[in-house]
Write a protein that holds these residues in place. Structure first.
Motif, PDB file in Angstrom:
ATOM      1  N   ASP A  55      48.674  45.756  44.639  1.00  0.00           N
ATOM      2  CA  ASP A  55      47.233  45.951  44.539  1.00  0.00           C
ATOM      3  C   ASP A  55      46.613  44.572  44.328  1.00  0.00           C
ATOM      4  OD1 ASP A  55      44.594  46.342  43.660  1.00  0.00           O
ATOM      5  OD2 ASP A  55      45.068  48.344  42.906  1.00  0.00           O
ATOM      6  N   PRO A  56      45.988  43.993  45.355  1.00  0.00           N
ATOM      7  CA  PRO A  56      45.484  42.622  45.243  1.00  0.00           C
ATOM      8  C   PRO A  56      44.447  42.433  44.140  1.00  0.00           C
ATOM      9  CG  PRO A  56      44.576  43.710  47.179  1.00  0.00           C
ATOM     10  CD  PRO A  56      45.663  44.595  46.660  1.00  0.00           C
ATOM     11  N   CYS A  57      43.607  43.428  43.924  1.00  0.00           N
ATOM     12  CA  CYS A  57      42.585  43.304  42.876  1.00  0.00           C
ATOM     13  C   CYS A  57      43.224  43.261  41.491  1.00  0.00           C
ATOM     14  CB  CYS A  57      41.589  44.457  42.981  1.00  0.00           C
ATOM     15  SG  CYS A  57      40.634  44.461  44.514  1.00  0.00           S
ATOM     16  N   GLU A  58      44.224  44.113  41.271  1.00  0.00           N
ATOM     17  CA  GLU A  58      44.919  44.119  39.991  1.00  0.00           C
ATOM     18  C   GLU A  58      45.691  42.823  39.796  1.00  0.00           C
ATOM     19  OE1 GLU A  58      44.795  46.323  37.477  1.00  0.00           O
ATOM     20  OE2 GLU A  58      43.210  47.311  38.619  1.00  0.00           O
ATOM     21  N   GLU A  59      46.344  42.339  40.856  1.00  0.00           N
ATOM     22  CA  GLU A  59      47.116  41.107  40.751  1.00  0.00           C
ATOM     23  C   GLU A  59      46.211  39.916  40.481  1.00  0.00           C
ATOM     24  OE1 GLU A  59      50.253  40.860  40.510  1.00  0.00           O
ATOM     25  OE2 GLU A  59      50.717  42.943  40.984  1.00  0.00           O
ATOM     26  N   PHE A  60      45.034  39.902  41.093  1.00  0.00           N
ATOM     27  CA  PHE A  60      44.097  38.810  40.852  1.00  0.00           C
ATOM     28  C   PHE A  60      43.576  38.821  39.420  1.00  0.00           C
ATOM     29  CE2 PHE A  60      39.618  37.535  40.634  1.00  0.00           C
ATOM     30  CZ  PHE A  60      39.805  36.171  40.776  1.00  0.00           C
ATOM     31  N   LYS A  61      43.302  40.028  38.901  1.00  0.00           N
ATOM     32  CA  LYS A  61      42.844  40.130  37.521  1.00  0.00           C
ATOM     33  C   LYS A  61      43.885  39.586  36.560  1.00  0.00           C
ATOM     34  CE  LYS A  61      39.910  44.234  38.174  1.00  0.00           C
ATOM     35  NZ  LYS A  61      39.781  45.681  37.859  1.00  0.00           N
ATOM     36  N   SER A  68      45.511  32.286  39.559  1.00  0.00           N
ATOM     37  CA  SER A  68      46.193  31.203  40.262  1.00  0.00           C
ATOM     38  C   SER A  68      47.011  31.715  41.449  1.00  0.00           C
ATOM     39  CB  SER A  68      47.121  30.452  39.298  1.00  0.00           C
ATOM     40  OG  SER A  68      48.228  31.251  38.921  1.00  0.00           O
ATOM     41  N   ARG A  69      47.161  33.040  41.574  1.00  0.00           N
ATOM     42  CA  ARG A  69      47.933  33.608  42.669  1.00  0.00           C
ATOM     43  C   ARG A  69      47.086  33.850  43.923  1.00  0.00           C
ATOM     44  NH1 ARG A  69      51.574  38.498  40.044  1.00  0.00           N
ATOM     45  NH2 ARG A  69      53.093  37.199  38.953  1.00  0.00           N
ATOM     46  N   MET A 109      47.614  35.730  51.412  1.00  0.00           N
ATOM     47  CA  MET A 109      48.617  35.744  52.467  1.00  0.00           C
ATOM     48  C   MET A 109      49.168  37.154  52.658  1.00  0.00           C
ATOM     49  SD  MET A 109      52.310  33.799  52.580  1.00  0.00           S
ATOM     50  CE  MET A 109      52.908  34.827  51.213  1.00  0.00           C
ATOM     51  N   LEU A 110      49.465  37.834  51.557  1.00  0.00           N
ATOM     52  CA  LEU A 110      50.005  39.183  51.636  1.00  0.00           C
ATOM     53  C   LEU A 110      48.968  40.162  52.193  1.00  0.00           C
ATOM     54  CD1 LEU A 110      51.876  39.290  48.203  1.00  0.00           C
ATOM     55  CD2 LEU A 110      52.896  39.085  50.469  1.00  0.00           C
ATOM     56  N   VAL A 111      47.731  40.017  51.761  1.00  0.00           N
ATOM     57  CA  VAL A 111      46.676  40.912  52.246  1.00  0.00           C
ATOM     58  C   VAL A 111      46.473  40.733  53.748  1.00  0.00           C
ATOM     59  CG1 VAL A 111      44.188  41.357  52.185  1.00  0.00           C
ATOM     60  CG2 VAL A 111      45.460  41.122  50.052  1.00  0.00           C
ATOM     61  N   GLU A 112      46.389  39.484  54.188  1.00  0.00           N
ATOM     62  CA  GLU A 112      46.175  39.228  55.616  1.00  0.00           C
ATOM     63  C   GLU A 112      47.335  39.772  56.454  1.00  0.00           C
ATOM     64  OE1 GLU A 112      43.802  35.303  56.460  1.00  0.00           O
ATOM     65  OE2 GLU A 112      45.225  34.926  54.841  1.00  0.00           O
ATOM     66  N   HIS A 113      48.546  39.606  55.948  1.00  0.00           N
ATOM     67  CA  HIS A 113      49.721  40.128  56.659  1.00  0.00           C
ATOM     68  C   HIS A 113      49.632  41.643  56.780  1.00  0.00           C
ATOM     69  CE1 HIS A 113      53.920  40.400  57.933  1.00  0.00           C
ATOM     70  NE2 HIS A 113      54.058  41.392  57.075  1.00  0.00           N
ATOM     71  N   ASP A 114      49.272  42.298  55.694  1.00  0.00           N
ATOM     72  CA  ASP A 114      49.179  43.759  55.701  1.00  0.00           C
ATOM     73  C   ASP A 114      48.047  44.235  56.607  1.00  0.00           C
ATOM     74  OD1 ASP A 114      50.401  46.047  54.883  1.00  0.00           O
ATOM     75  OD2 ASP A 114      49.234  46.287  53.056  1.00  0.00           O
ATOM     76  N   MET A 115      46.925  43.538  56.556  1.00  0.00           N
ATOM     77  CA  MET A 115      45.787  43.919  57.399  1.00  0.00           C
ATOM     78  C   MET A 115      46.122  43.768  58.879  1.00  0.00           C
ATOM     79  SD  MET A 115      43.072  44.885  55.575  1.00  0.00           S
ATOM     80  CE  MET A 115      41.612  44.463  56.541  1.00  0.00           C
ATOM     81  N   ASP A 116      46.840  42.701  59.229  1.00  0.00           N
ATOM     82  CA  ASP A 116      47.187  42.452  60.631  1.00  0.00           C
ATOM     83  C   ASP A 116      48.113  43.533  61.177  1.00  0.00           C
ATOM     84  OD1 ASP A 116      45.665  40.181  60.739  1.00  0.00           O
ATOM     85  OD2 ASP A 116      47.343  38.799  60.368  1.00  0.00           O
ATOM     86  N   ASN A 127      42.079  48.894  47.825  1.00  0.00           N
ATOM     87  CA  ASN A 127      41.771  47.537  47.378  1.00  0.00           C
ATOM     88  C   ASN A 127      42.265  46.476  48.355  1.00  0.00           C
ATOM     89  OD1 ASN A 127      40.433  48.398  45.120  1.00  0.00           O
ATOM     90  ND2 ASN A 127      42.192  48.239  43.762  1.00  0.00           N
ATOM     91  N   VAL A 128      43.362  46.759  49.051  1.00  0.00           N
ATOM     92  CA  VAL A 128      43.816  45.830  50.092  1.00  0.00           C
ATOM     93  C   VAL A 128      42.737  45.701  51.168  1.00  0.00           C
ATOM     94  CG1 VAL A 128      45.456  45.489  51.983  1.00  0.00           C
ATOM     95  CG2 VAL A 128      46.294  46.172  49.731  1.00  0.00           C
ATOM     96  N   LEU A 129      42.143  46.824  51.550  1.00  0.00           N
ATOM     97  CA  LEU A 129      41.085  46.810  52.565  1.00  0.00           C
ATOM     98  C   LEU A 129      39.848  46.057  52.070  1.00  0.00           C
ATOM     99  CD1 LEU A 129      41.448  50.493  53.808  1.00  0.00           C
ATOM    100  CD2 LEU A 129      41.961  48.426  55.138  1.00  0.00           C
ATOM    101  N   LEU A 130      39.456  46.284  50.819  1.00  0.00           N
ATOM    102  CA  LEU A 130      38.295  45.572  50.274  1.00  0.00           C
ATOM    103  C   LEU A 130      38.548  44.073  50.228  1.00  0.00           C
ATOM    104  CD1 LEU A 130      37.138  47.806  47.257  1.00  0.00           C
ATOM    105  CD2 LEU A 130      36.194  47.716  49.580  1.00  0.00           C
TER     106      LEU A 130
END
Length: 238
Positions: free
Chosen positions: A86-92, A96-97, A103-110, A128-131
């Motif tokens: 969950d990118p939003c949770e990981e960012f919270k 620094s990540r 990179m992971l989000v873009e890969h998943d979106m592609d 959240n990946v989509l957002l």
């Protein structure tokens, strides 16, 4: 025209780096020795060994996120206890990540945008990946698919009730104890006893892991705030 200045400022702010010692920064760049395989240097100064251990612990924490990402949102296929990415949770947890998360989000979106749109109806992580992915595309001026545009418009006008979405993760992550055990073993490979003698003040692997976790927490790295006391760690088998 969409005003991207706020989003640009938001992503710039997200990219702030967590301060760290020069040795830790160097160790994070050269990870060849940050494993449980092979001989390790003995009789290192305590401060240097602690820096090596902190780099090892950070690497393991990041690997857990990669593993979670690889599992996807399918609960039936995900290993029990592995968290879903969950990118939003990981960012919270750790700003620094940002580059790694992007990179992971873009890969998943592609590769999986259509699947993500379907999963987003039930899973908060996929939503959240989509957002996050849409924010990246907007900032860069990339084209959004019609389905993604519709999701963003609906999110802005009438956000979904997050309480009905599955967070895609169990209440407890048993791999946390495994990572603690690996940290203890890493310290032991450098010549430390697992625990201290009741009548001895000598430092042990569990003492070192506890101190390293405390310092990582103070440096701004999350995931090390609780569960790293000596009494807790000594019950974990490396």
């Amino acid at each position: 025209m969409v005003d991207t200045s706020i989003l640009r400022h938001f992503l710039w702010r997200m990219s702030k780096k967590v301060s760290e010692s020069p040795l830790l920064a160097k160790m994070r760049m050269d990870r060849s020795d940050l494993s449980l395989i092979g001989a390790k240097p003995q009789d290192l100064p305590y401060s240097e060994l602690k820096e090596r251990l902190k780099a090892f612990m950070l690497q393991n924490e990041r690997m857990s996120m990669i593993m979670a990402f690889a599992e996807g949102a399918d609960k039936d296929q995900a290993s029990e206890g592995v968290k879903h990415f969950d990118p939003c949770e990981e960012f919270k947890k750790d700003e620094s990540r940002l580059e790694e998360i992007m990179m992971l989000v873009e890969h998943d979106m592609d590769l999986r945008e259509t699947e993500l749109l379907e999963e987003a109806q039930l899973h908060a992580a996929s939503y959240n990946v989509l957002l996050f992915g849409a924010a990246i595309k907007i900032v860069r001026g990339d084209q959004l698919s019609d389905d993604l545009k519709e999701l963003i418009v609906r999110h802005l006008i009438n956000p979904p009730d997050r309480s009905v979405l599955s967070k895609g993760r169990p209440k407890r992550d048993p791999l946390v104890d495994e990572r603690k055990g690996h940290a203890i073993k890493f310290a032991m490979l450098h010549g430390l006893r697992r625990t201290r003698n009741e009548v001895s003040s000598a430092d042990s692997a569990c003492d070192l892991v506890s101190e390293a976790a405390l310092e990582l927490s103070k440096m701004g790295h999350t995931g090390f705030e609780i569960g790293y006391g000596y009494e807790t760690l000594k019950r974990i088998k490396p």
